[in-house]
Design a protein around this motif. Sequence first.
Motif, mmCIF file in Angstrom:
data_model
loop_
_atom_site.group_PDB
_atom_site.id
_atom_site.type_symbol
_atom_site.label_atom_id
_atom_site.label_comp_id
_atom_site.label_asym_id
_atom_site.label_seq_id
_atom_site.Cartn_x
_atom_site.Cartn_y
_atom_site.Cartn_z
ATOM 1 N N MET A 1 12.660 3.058 5.038
ATOM 2 C CA MET A 1 12.358 2.882 6.458
ATOM 3 C C MET A 1 10.948 2.311 6.650
ATOM 4 O O MET A 1 10.726 1.460 7.514
ATOM 5 C CB MET A 1 12.508 4.212 7.196
ATOM 6 C CG MET A 1 13.942 4.705 7.299
ATOM 7 S SD MET A 1 14.068 6.405 7.934
ATOM 8 C CE MET A 1 13.637 6.164 9.654
ATOM 9 N N VAL A 2 10.000 2.790 5.830
ATOM 10 C CA VAL A 2 8.638 2.243 5.895
ATOM 11 C C VAL A 2 8.654 0.743 5.588
ATOM 12 O O VAL A 2 8.013 -0.060 6.275
ATOM 13 C CB VAL A 2 7.710 2.981 4.904
ATOM 14 C CG1 VAL A 2 6.395 2.222 4.734
ATOM 15 C CG2 VAL A 2 7.436 4.386 5.390
ATOM 16 N N ILE A 3 9.392 0.363 4.562
ATOM 17 C CA ILE A 3 9.444 -1.050 4.170
ATOM 18 C C ILE A 3 10.113 -1.883 5.258
ATOM 19 O O ILE A 3 9.676 -3.008 5.553
ATOM 20 C CB ILE A 3 10.169 -1.214 2.818
ATOM 21 C CG1 ILE A 3 9.410 -0.449 1.728
ATOM 22 C CG2 ILE A 3 10.281 -2.682 2.443
ATOM 23 C CD1 ILE A 3 10.106 -0.447 0.382
ATOM 24 N N VAL A 4 11.164 -1.346 5.882
ATOM 25 C CA VAL A 4 11.785 -2.049 7.017
ATOM 26 C C VAL A 4 10.759 -2.257 8.125
ATOM 27 O O VAL A 4 10.641 -3.358 8.688
ATOM 28 C CB VAL A 4 12.997 -1.258 7.555
ATOM 29 C CG1 VAL A 4 13.487 -1.878 8.868
ATOM 30 C CG2 VAL A 4 14.133 -1.240 6.541
ATOM 31 N N SER A 5 10.018 -1.200 8.432
ATOM 32 C CA SER A 5 9.015 -1.278 9.493
ATOM 33 C C SER A 5 8.031 -2.414 9.253
ATOM 34 O O SER A 5 7.721 -3.197 10.161
ATOM 35 C CB SER A 5 8.275 0.058 9.594
ATOM 36 O OG SER A 5 7.215 -0.010 10.518
ATOM 37 N N VAL B 1 1.695 0.121 -2.969
ATOM 38 C CA VAL B 1 1.678 -1.288 -3.397
ATOM 39 C C VAL B 1 2.642 -2.175 -2.620
ATOM 40 O O VAL B 1 2.534 -3.408 -2.700
ATOM 41 C CB VAL B 1 1.996 -1.413 -4.905
ATOM 42 C CG1 VAL B 1 1.085 -0.514 -5.723
ATOM 43 C CG2 VAL B 1 3.448 -1.086 -5.216
ATOM 44 N N HIS B 2 3.558 -1.587 -1.857
ATOM 45 C CA HIS B 2 4.643 -2.406 -1.300
ATOM 46 C C HIS B 2 4.151 -3.507 -0.358
ATOM 47 O O HIS B 2 4.761 -4.569 -0.261
ATOM 48 C CB HIS B 2 5.661 -1.520 -0.574
ATOM 49 C CG HIS B 2 5.259 -1.128 0.813
ATOM 50 N ND1 HIS B 2 4.436 -0.053 1.083
ATOM 51 C CD2 HIS B 2 5.554 -1.675 2.025
ATOM 52 C CE1 HIS B 2 4.264 0.052 2.386
ATOM 53 N NE2 HIS B 2 4.921 -0.919 2.992
ATOM 54 N N TYR B 3 3.023 -3.252 0.337
ATOM 55 C CA TYR B 3 2.569 -4.238 1.326
ATOM 56 C C TYR B 3 2.147 -5.553 0.672
ATOM 57 O O TYR B 3 2.138 -6.601 1.326
ATOM 58 C CB TYR B 3 1.413 -3.657 2.148
ATOM 59 C CG TYR B 3 1.399 -4.128 3.578
ATOM 60 C CD1 TYR B 3 2.167 -3.502 4.545
ATOM 61 C CD2 TYR B 3 0.616 -5.209 3.978
ATOM 62 C CE1 TYR B 3 2.164 -3.936 5.859
ATOM 63 C CE2 TYR B 3 0.602 -5.647 5.294
ATOM 64 C CZ TYR B 3 1.375 -5.009 6.228
ATOM 65 O OH TYR B 3 1.365 -5.444 7.531
ATOM 66 N N LEU B 4 1.832 -5.513 -0.612
ATOM 67 C CA LEU B 4 1.503 -6.751 -1.330
ATOM 68 C C LEU B 4 2.688 -7.702 -1.390
ATOM 69 O O LEU B 4 2.509 -8.919 -1.483
ATOM 70 C CB LEU B 4 1.059 -6.436 -2.765
ATOM 71 C CG LEU B 4 -0.353 -5.914 -2.988
ATOM 72 C CD1 LEU B 4 -0.543 -5.576 -4.459
ATOM 73 C CD2 LEU B 4 -1.388 -6.942 -2.543
ATOM 74 N N PHE B 5 3.892 -7.157 -1.339
ATOM 75 C CA PHE B 5 5.087 -7.971 -1.555
ATOM 76 C C PHE B 5 5.808 -8.352 -0.266
ATOM 77 O O PHE B 5 6.765 -9.122 -0.304
ATOM 78 C CB PHE B 5 6.054 -7.225 -2.482
ATOM 79 C CG PHE B 5 5.450 -6.876 -3.810
ATOM 80 C CD1 PHE B 5 5.233 -7.856 -4.766
ATOM 81 C CD2 PHE B 5 5.072 -5.573 -4.094
ATOM 82 C CE1 PHE B 5 4.665 -7.532 -5.996
ATOM 83 C CE2 PHE B 5 4.503 -5.242 -5.309
ATOM 84 C CZ PHE B 5 4.297 -6.227 -6.262
#
Length: 375
Positions: free
Chosen positions: A20-24, A321-325
């Motif tokens: 859900m965070v990554i979707v956001s 780290v996900h925001y890097l991608f």
Amino acid sequence: MKSQNRMPWVDVLRLVALLMVIVSHSVDIYNATPQADQSATFWGSFLGSSVRACVPLFAMMTGLLLLPSTESPSTIYRKRIPRVAIPALLWSVVYCLMPWIIGLCGGDAEVVRVFFPFEYAPSPELKDALANVALIPFDFGSYTTHMWYIYMLIGLYFALPFISSWVGNRTLVKTFMTLWAVSLAVPYIEWIVGSGALGVCEWNAFGMFYYFGGFAGYMILGWLLGRSEPQGSAWRSVVLGVVMFVAGFLVTWHGHRTMSGLYTYEENPAMLELFWQFLSPNVALMTIGIFIIARRVCVRGEKMQRILAGFTRCSFGSYLVHYLFIGPATMAVAPLGLPIPVGVALTVLLVFAASWTITALLYAVSGRAAKYIVG
């Protein structure tokens, strides 16, 4: 938490919250800037509204797993805070240096904006990057947008020993949670009344319900709902959870659509996200609904439980780290011309795969030092 006490349904919930965070963040690009394509605006609001429960779910899991703690404050602080603060500091430095690195690779301001949609005046200068690095202990910026969560989490750790001392008192818990529930309406009261609502004004941020507000309420709620035995049939819980989620989502989505017609992020981000606030009745309804449903999830088989545990072991590092991608995945998916929901789903899968792989590799190669790199 000891393996024999592990709750597989919590692993499922943690994985769902991370996705859900990554979707956001994958739909930030549709919400942070005006879109010529109205379908992009629609889906940005719809998908963004649907996942607002992500952070409250993490706070609820923190309470479920850590409350009540019998450790001393010094022990809790020594064990918990460095485990999240040091990796967050490390990756915040990386994020702050990214505009400079992108500039070295020939990227311009528009490329930086793809990586960081909420930065409206990106600078590739090293001196500006270093200035942002210097502010990390005290502030998070538009290059480290998701790191606000770490500051909040450390605050929960600070409060943990004090809450633990009275959380077993049923009367105190009931009173606190009642006042916390009332505090969820404060953002809307301030919106309607304006300056001076409940004592909040230019010279005082500590209004009437300030001491009963915040994510500590979610932490206690997670402990209350997660440790008690579910009542009634599983289907009844699922139906109740769905009804609560849908009711909260409709208010969240309608409110955001209304505000997005009046404001932009650049003009007034606070008003645009009024109905997206994590501490609001509508988002709390969505959060409780998902939690109730997850509580009924049954993961059968030791193999599946081990797979889930392996995925969620990397969840904190993946968050860091996900925001890097997000930017690279967005640019990779855009030329495919997919419908926006499909494109977002593919972006989320790419980001999750990349961030989980990086985290798992760091665990594999760095040994015991991994806890200071990816938590």
